[in-house]
Design a protein around this motif. Structure first.
Motif, mmCIF file in Angstrom:
data_model
loop_
_atom_site.group_PDB
_atom_site.id
_atom_site.type_symbol
_atom_site.label_atom_id
_atom_site.label_comp_id
_atom_site.label_asym_id
_atom_site.label_seq_id
_atom_site.Cartn_x
_atom_site.Cartn_y
_atom_site.Cartn_z
ATOM 1 N N VAL A 139 -23.249 59.702 61.550
ATOM 2 C CA VAL A 139 -23.119 59.088 62.175
ATOM 3 C C VAL A 139 -23.344 57.854 60.518
ATOM 4 C CG1 VAL A 139 -21.734 56.893 62.764
ATOM 5 C CG2 VAL A 139 -21.572 59.366 64.171
ATOM 6 N N GLY A 140 -22.662 57.650 60.084
ATOM 7 C CA GLY A 140 -23.653 55.881 58.865
ATOM 8 C C GLY A 140 -23.222 56.193 57.236
ATOM 9 N N GLY A 141 -22.584 57.717 57.177
ATOM 10 C CA GLY A 141 -22.719 58.389 55.527
ATOM 11 C C GLY A 141 -24.144 57.889 54.790
ATOM 12 N N LYS A 142 -25.261 58.042 55.671
ATOM 13 C CA LYS A 142 -26.713 58.091 54.992
ATOM 14 C C LYS A 142 -26.512 59.945 54.210
ATOM 15 C CE LYS A 142 -28.229 53.074 56.635
ATOM 16 N NZ LYS A 142 -29.948 53.129 56.863
ATOM 17 N N THR A 143 -27.001 59.579 52.789
ATOM 18 C CA THR A 143 -28.011 60.867 52.827
ATOM 19 C C THR A 143 -28.554 60.520 51.843
ATOM 20 O OG1 THR A 143 -26.156 60.600 50.351
ATOM 21 C CG2 THR A 143 -25.047 61.589 52.662
ATOM 22 N N GLY A 144 -29.476 61.592 51.379
ATOM 23 C CA GLY A 144 -30.518 61.338 50.722
ATOM 24 C C GLY A 144 -31.728 61.810 50.781
ATOM 25 N N ILE A 198 -24.480 56.218 50.050
ATOM 26 C CA ILE A 198 -24.533 56.205 51.476
ATOM 27 C C ILE A 198 -22.389 56.879 51.225
ATOM 28 C CG2 ILE A 198 -23.108 54.730 52.931
ATOM 29 C CD1 ILE A 198 -24.541 52.454 52.592
ATOM 30 N N SER A 199 -22.146 57.921 51.126
ATOM 31 C CA SER A 199 -20.669 58.835 51.289
ATOM 32 C C SER A 199 -20.687 59.482 52.651
ATOM 33 C CB SER A 199 -20.960 59.746 50.507
ATOM 34 O OG SER A 199 -19.558 60.142 49.525
ATOM 35 N N ASN A 200 -19.145 59.470 53.116
ATOM 36 C CA ASN A 200 -19.108 59.915 54.347
ATOM 37 C C ASN A 200 -18.729 62.253 54.579
ATOM 38 O OD1 ASN A 200 -19.732 57.363 56.091
ATOM 39 N ND2 ASN A 200 -17.232 56.843 55.926
ATOM 40 N N PRO A 201 -19.064 62.124 55.353
ATOM 41 C CA PRO A 201 -18.488 63.916 55.304
ATOM 42 C C PRO A 201 -16.291 63.879 55.587
ATOM 43 C CG PRO A 201 -19.830 63.282 57.056
ATOM 44 C CD PRO A 201 -19.492 62.041 56.587
ATOM 45 N N ASP A 202 -16.266 64.729 55.308
ATOM 46 C CA ASP A 202 -14.846 64.515 56.119
ATOM 47 C C ASP A 202 -14.915 65.474 57.514
ATOM 48 O OD1 ASP A 202 -14.666 65.112 53.304
ATOM 49 O OD2 ASP A 202 -13.170 67.368 53.328
ATOM 50 N N ILE A 233 -21.869 54.770 69.593
ATOM 51 C CA ILE A 233 -23.355 52.850 69.010
ATOM 52 C C ILE A 233 -23.114 52.451 68.583
ATOM 53 C CG2 ILE A 233 -25.170 51.800 70.069
ATOM 54 C CD1 ILE A 233 -24.935 52.957 73.113
ATOM 55 N N LYS A 234 -24.047 54.455 67.708
ATOM 56 C CA LYS A 234 -24.327 54.264 66.317
ATOM 57 C C LYS A 234 -22.228 53.530 65.369
ATOM 58 C CE LYS A 234 -26.418 55.221 62.197
ATOM 59 N NZ LYS A 234 -27.484 57.114 61.964
ATOM 60 N N ASN A 235 -21.600 54.081 66.280
ATOM 61 C CA ASN A 235 -20.603 54.175 65.021
ATOM 62 C C ASN A 235 -19.885 52.733 64.964
ATOM 63 O OD1 ASN A 235 -18.040 55.440 63.727
ATOM 64 N ND2 ASN A 235 -17.070 54.932 65.368
ATOM 65 N N GLU A 236 -20.534 51.547 66.437
ATOM 66 C CA GLU A 236 -19.351 50.710 66.774
ATOM 67 C C GLU A 236 -20.027 49.817 65.183
ATOM 68 O OE1 GLU A 236 -20.008 48.925 69.849
ATOM 69 O OE2 GLU A 236 -18.716 50.728 71.415
ATOM 70 N N VAL A 237 -21.687 49.693 65.429
ATOM 71 C CA VAL A 237 -22.369 49.500 65.037
ATOM 72 C C VAL A 237 -22.002 49.724 63.534
ATOM 73 C CG1 VAL A 237 -24.103 48.283 63.495
ATOM 74 C CG2 VAL A 237 -24.361 49.090 66.586
ATOM 75 N N VAL A 238 -21.940 50.899 62.969
ATOM 76 C CA VAL A 238 -21.563 51.012 61.492
ATOM 77 C C VAL A 238 -19.799 50.544 61.035
ATOM 78 C CG1 VAL A 238 -21.484 52.860 59.308
ATOM 79 C CG2 VAL A 238 -23.338 52.959 61.335
ATOM 80 N N LEU A 239 -19.311 50.962 61.647
ATOM 81 C CA LEU A 239 -17.541 50.485 61.188
ATOM 82 C C LEU A 239 -17.627 48.984 61.236
ATOM 83 C CD1 LEU A 239 -15.112 52.068 63.951
ATOM 84 C CD2 LEU A 239 -15.624 52.766 61.245
ATOM 85 N N LYS A 240 -18.496 48.481 61.854
ATOM 86 C CA LYS A 240 -18.360 46.468 61.131
ATOM 87 C C LYS A 240 -19.912 46.344 60.326
ATOM 88 C CE LYS A 240 -18.487 45.260 66.662
ATOM 89 N NZ LYS A 240 -19.027 44.904 67.914
ATOM 90 N N ASP A 241 -20.740 46.921 59.781
ATOM 91 C CA ASP A 241 -21.418 47.079 58.684
ATOM 92 C C ASP A 241 -21.355 48.226 57.677
ATOM 93 O OD1 ASP A 241 -23.288 45.298 56.968
ATOM 94 O OD2 ASP A 241 -24.673 45.384 58.888
#
Length: 359
Positions: free
Chosen positions: A134-139, A152-156, A216-224
């Protein structure tokens, strides 16, 4: 298990997740499917994954070496060259089948190749399932410095299949468990109580805890989504934890620490700092710290190690204008952001960890 809806994609689970994946492959009609693996997931995970894949499209396998030391631009260049040699185009799909190194690096490779191709993550380690999913962090890393280069880029799609947990040694399960413990500390007493007593011999029971951790992580990422504020709470224990991980990675005389092993130390240090700075209850600090330490081998630090760790803090991504900021707790479920910590307190925190390890 019910899917978790992230911003632009779903995190799906188990057998129903493969149905979602196969429907996406039918709908999108990608030109070529590339599956990125490391040598471990090639041997232990690829066959199971292919058995659940339904497609007539051409599939090409790209293998990289396993381990954090290969999470770098040199490996990316190698993958980009293979993609070019195998005639990948902008309609190709990269499926990343592996732990956090494969999914982080593979996502970054996909984002940059021909200015962006679709990618799907299939995390195979507990750490990747509850953290990188979750979160779209790549690198990738820059030398021994963690995750310095990326986007930061989301997968399909992300597909979490608990079957893969059966391929993991216990130390890899412990590494992912640290992130679940962290989610408990920053989210709620109820999830902390549930996860600290998890039975790793029962993967079917662990599956629901994994889904809650993802939620839990998704809740946080959606807000920020871009880590301007609340998302920083996900770094609890990581400021010192990442520095510890980097030190042990670059010092060949030391035994390598897995990510979660370093973060476990970082959380105990953060617990002490929370007690001193943000009034985290003293008894609870000891209880939480002992619960974490019970699951991990104690790590020894010299005074020089601690000085080197403090020097590495300047590379933490939460820093701003030359100031190191910590995430601390006022109580379980109540993270406090942007806290400054003196070097003296950091040394005291390591003393606390050392003394706790002796008990």
């Amino acid at each position: 298990m019910q899917a978790v809806q992230a911003k632009d994609y779903q995190v799906v689970f188990g057998n129903s997740g493969y149905n979602t994946l196969n429907n996406i492959l039918k709908e999108k009609k990608h030109s070529i499917l590339f599956i990125l693996v490391d040598s471990n997931t090639h041997e232990y995970c690829l066959s199971h994954f292919l058995q659940n894949l339904e497609t007539d499209q051409t599939i090409e396998i790209i293998e990289i070496d396993p381990g954090e030391e290969y999470k770098n631009l040199e490996t990316c260049t190698g993958v980009w060259n293979v993609l070019s040699e195998l005639n990948a185009d902008r309609k190709s799909l990269l499926i990343n089948l592996g732990g956090g190194v494969v999914t982080d690096l593979g996502g970054f490779v996909a984002c940059c190749f021909k200015r962006g191709i679709d990618f799907i993550n299939i995390p195979t380690t507990l750490l990747a399932m509850v953290d990188a999913s979750v979160g779209g962090k790549t690198g990738v890393d820059l030398g021994s410095l963690k995750n310095q280069i990326g986007v930061i880029s989301n997968p399909d799609l992300v597909l979490v299949d608990p079957h893969f947990l059966g391929t993991l040694p216990m130390e890899e399960l412990r590494s992912g468990y640290a992130e679940m413990l962290k989610h408990g500390l920053i989210h709620s007493q109820s999830y902390w109580d549930a996860v600290k007593d998890a039975d790793f011999s029962k993967f079917e029971d662990l599956g629901e805890l994994i889904r809650q951790s993802v939620e839990i992580k998704n809740e946080v990422v959606l807000k920020d989504p871009y880590e301007k504020d609340l998302r920083k709470s996900l770094n609890y224990g990581h400021t010192l934890g990442h520095a510890i991980e980097s030190l042990f990675m670059e010092d060949s005389s030391k035994n390598r620490l897995l990510h979660g092993e370093a973060i476990a130390v970082g959380m105990i240090l953060a617990n002490y700092l929370s007690r001193e700075i943000t009034d985290f209850d003293n008894t609870l600090c000891d209880e939480v710290s002992k619960a974490i330490l019970d699951f991990y081998q104690p790590v020894s630090f010299t005074e020089q190690d601690i000085e080197d760790i403090i020097k590495l803090l300047k590379y933490d991504k939460k820093n701003s204008h030359g100031t190191v900021y910590f995430v601390l707790l006022s109580k379980i479920g109540s993270p406090v952001l942007n806290q400054k910590v003196s070097n003296e307190l950091i040394f005291n925190a390591f003393d606390y960890y050392k003394n706790l390890s002796k008990k």
